[in-house]
Design a protein around this motif. Structure first.
Motif, PDB file in Angstrom:
ATOM      1  N   GLY A 123       0.829  -1.204   0.000  1.00  0.00           N
ATOM      2  CA  GLY A 123       0.000   0.000   0.000  1.00  0.00           C
ATOM      3  C   GLY A 123       0.859   1.247   0.000  1.00  0.00           C
ATOM      4  O   GLY A 123       0.853   2.027  -0.952  1.00  0.00           O
ATOM      5  N   THR A 124       1.617   1.451   1.071  1.00  0.00           N
ATOM      6  CA  THR A 124       2.465   2.638   1.178  1.00  0.00           C
ATOM      7  C   THR A 124       3.479   2.698   0.045  1.00  0.00           C
ATOM      8  O   THR A 124       3.710   3.759  -0.542  1.00  0.00           O
ATOM      9  N   ALA A 125       4.095   1.573  -0.286  1.00  0.00           N
ATOM     10  CA  ALA A 125       5.067   1.554  -1.378  1.00  0.00           C
ATOM     11  C   ALA A 125       4.416   1.956  -2.695  1.00  0.00           C
ATOM     12  O   ALA A 125       5.015   2.667  -3.512  1.00  0.00           O
ATOM     13  N   ALA A 126       3.170   1.517  -2.913  1.00  0.00           N
ATOM     14  CA  ALA A 126       2.454   1.890  -4.134  1.00  0.00           C
ATOM     15  C   ALA A 126       2.168   3.389  -4.163  1.00  0.00           C
ATOM     16  O   ALA A 126       2.310   4.040  -5.200  1.00  0.00           O
ATOM     17  N   LEU A 127       1.769   3.947  -3.014  1.00  0.00           N
ATOM     18  CA  LEU A 127       1.522   5.382  -2.952  1.00  0.00           C
ATOM     19  C   LEU A 127       2.808   6.175  -3.181  1.00  0.00           C
ATOM     20  O   LEU A 127       2.792   7.236  -3.816  1.00  0.00           O
ATOM     21  N   CYS A 128       3.921   5.678  -2.655  1.00  0.00           N
ATOM     22  CA  CYS A 128       5.209   6.336  -2.891  1.00  0.00           C
ATOM     23  C   CYS A 128       5.528   6.370  -4.377  1.00  0.00           C
ATOM     24  O   CYS A 128       6.061   7.364  -4.888  1.00  0.00           O
ATOM     25  N   ALA A 129       5.198   5.289  -5.088  1.00  0.00           N
ATOM     26  CA  ALA A 129       5.429   5.259  -6.533  1.00  0.00           C
ATOM     27  C   ALA A 129       4.598   6.334  -7.240  1.00  0.00           C
ATOM     28  O   ALA A 129       4.988   6.832  -8.299  1.00  0.00           O
TER      29      ALA A 129
END
Length: 493
Positions: free
Chosen positions: A396-402
């Motif tokens: 989730g967070t990693a996807a938002l960072c992308a």
């Protein structure tokens, strides 16, 4: 104040920083003179990223309370804030607990050498496909010896990386569009979260997981039958044991329509499902969902990682669910009470290891697949989670960072400067959905390549061979009990 905004002499007074700041931390006074309101700065880095002259930079506020061995500067500020407001402290994203180990960083991966040669992923096939769902106990054949196709419903992933549940309302429709388009291109799945599915996203139904939470927001028969799988959300890693809360200022327009909640009214999910107080109750809901979808779709049960997660997972496996999604201590959220976010739950590494071991001991591991989420930061975290016993991971967070998120932990304000965790039309348009989807595809493709490289170095050529293969892991700076729970040996042992 937590941050200070500064500029140097290279500033060209273009006012780009004023236009980009969604929190009102930078304004223009008397023409082009910049005014800095440091108390409003969240260090979202939007102004820094878009300054054409590179003149803006953010630093931590140097002013500190007198050092104290018990009360930190942040803790004193939080006491003062609560004394002033009488309110619960809210925060976003994942836990900031400083004293809770990140066990991924305390585990190393094994590598093949002479007796078990490594595999070159550029020249030899590496299987990253994953099938999630109940596995048949044995293959059945007809009178002619042909295998009977009686497989239970399942999800097929080309890569063991999925996108975590993030609800429409907590994040913008553009984020959902980017996630859905990326999932379709990658051959994986994205999750609507508990806010329903916008009608414009129905074409992505083959790669969509929909969620049924305690508030039942946006849940109806078409919604359930549109999805590839249905997830019953019992809990999440950022706030185990409590419900959800989307403020009324985000319940506007299509969010209101999709969630089936009146505009301006807070959407509150109760802490418990008021029809689930036992595994038997959960089994009834699982069966109800299977009946309404014609037994054609797998049912997932999502729970937070807590200290007794192993017996909980055992009960879920016996309830008829096909997949268990476990969300760990560092799972993100759009809003949660800070004290709960930072002090409740356990790390996903310990949870996955204990669940996999318990299900194997009870000989029911193949009844369910297990998804790990909450603090998955990179491809090596994903490999380690699978080696501990997960079938796949969810990010989730990693996807938002992308997509641009800088983890300023201000999602709950609705003023996300990157147009992600907001419903403000002027802010949401900052995210280009096509470019966002491309970035997500690039991220997951990069992780998949790295996963192949790591597996090749371990002498493993498939995710199936990696799953639960704890011989591939060793520990560093872990005590005997931690090694026992993780089911791994100390490095060099």
């Amino acid at each position: 104040m937590r941050y200070r905004i500064r500029k140097d002499d290279s500033c060209i007074s273009c006012l780009r920083c004023v236009r980009e700041c969604s929190f009102g931390a930078i304004t223009a006074e008397s023409g082009k003179a910049l005014a800095f309101h440091h108390d409003k700065c969240t260090d979202c880095q939007r102004c820094v990223s878009f300054c054409p002259a590179g003149a803006i930079y953010i630093t931590e506020d140097e002013n500190r309370f007198r050092k104290n061995a018990v009360f930190s500067d942040d803790e004193i500020k939080e006491i003062l804030l609560q004394a002033e407001t009488g309110g619960v402290l809210l925060s976003s994203m994942g836990a900031s607990g400083k004293n809770v180990p990140i066990y991924f960083d305390k585990m190393l991966l094994n590598a093949s050498q002479v007796t078990n040669p490594s595999i070159d992923p550029l020249r030899e096939p590496m299987e990253t496909a994953v099938f999630l769902g109940r596995r048949p106990e044995k293959a059945e054949r007809d009178i002619s010896g042909r295998i009977i196709d009686n497989l239970p419903p399942h999800l097929e992933l080309r890569t063991p990386v999925m996108f975590s549940a993030m609800s429409y309302g907590a994040i913008s429709l553009n984020v959902h569009k980017a996630l859905a388009a990326a999932a379709e291109k990658l051959g994986t799945y994205w999750n609507t979260g508990e806010g329903g599915l916008h009608e414009s996203l129905y074409p992505y139904k083959k790669n969509t997981i929909v969620q049924v939470a305690s508030g039942r927001f946006g849940v109806h028969e078409t919604y359930l039958n549109t999805a590839a799988a249905i997830e019953i959300k019992i809990g999440q890693g950022a706030k185990p044991g409590i419900g959800g809360h989307l403020t009324g200022r985000k319940i506007i327009g299509d969010v209101s329509k999709t969630r089936m909640v009146p505009e301006g009214l807070d959407a509150i999910s109760p802490a418990p499902h008021h029809d689930i107080y036992s595994i038997e109750d959960l089994a009834q809901l699982v069966m109800s969902i299977k009946e309404v979808t014609g037994h054609r779709k797998p049912v997932i049960v999502k729970v937070a990682a807590v200290h007794n997660i192993a017996p909980i997972a055992s009960g879920i496996a016996r309830s008829g669910a096909d997949i268990i999604s476990i969300d760990g201590y560092r799972g993100g959220t759009g809003a949660a009470p800070k004290r709960i976010r930072d002090n409740v739950g356990i790390p996903i590494e310990l949870a996955i290891a204990s669940v996999d071991q318990r299900l194997r001991e009870e000989r029911i591991r193949d009844r369910v697949s297990v998804i790990a989420s909450g603090g998955i930061r990179n491809s090596s975290d994903a490999v380690k989670a699978i080696a501990l016993g997960a079938d796949a991971v969810s990010i989730g967070t990693a996807a938002l960072c992308a997509l641009g998120c800088h983890i300023c932990a201000s999602c709950h304000t609705g003023r996300c400067a990157w147009g992600l965790a907001t419903q403000d039309p002027e802010l949401t348009k900052r995210l280009d959905t096509e470019k966002g989807a491309e970035r997500l595809v690039n991220l997951v493709n990069a992780w998949t390549r790295e996963i192949k490289e790591i597996m090749g170095g371990m002498g493993i050529n498939s995710i199936e061979a990696l799953r639960g293969n704890r011989m591939a892991l060793c520990g560093i700076d872990l005590n005997a009990k931690e090694l026992e729970i993780l089911g791994i040996r100390y490095a060099g042992e």
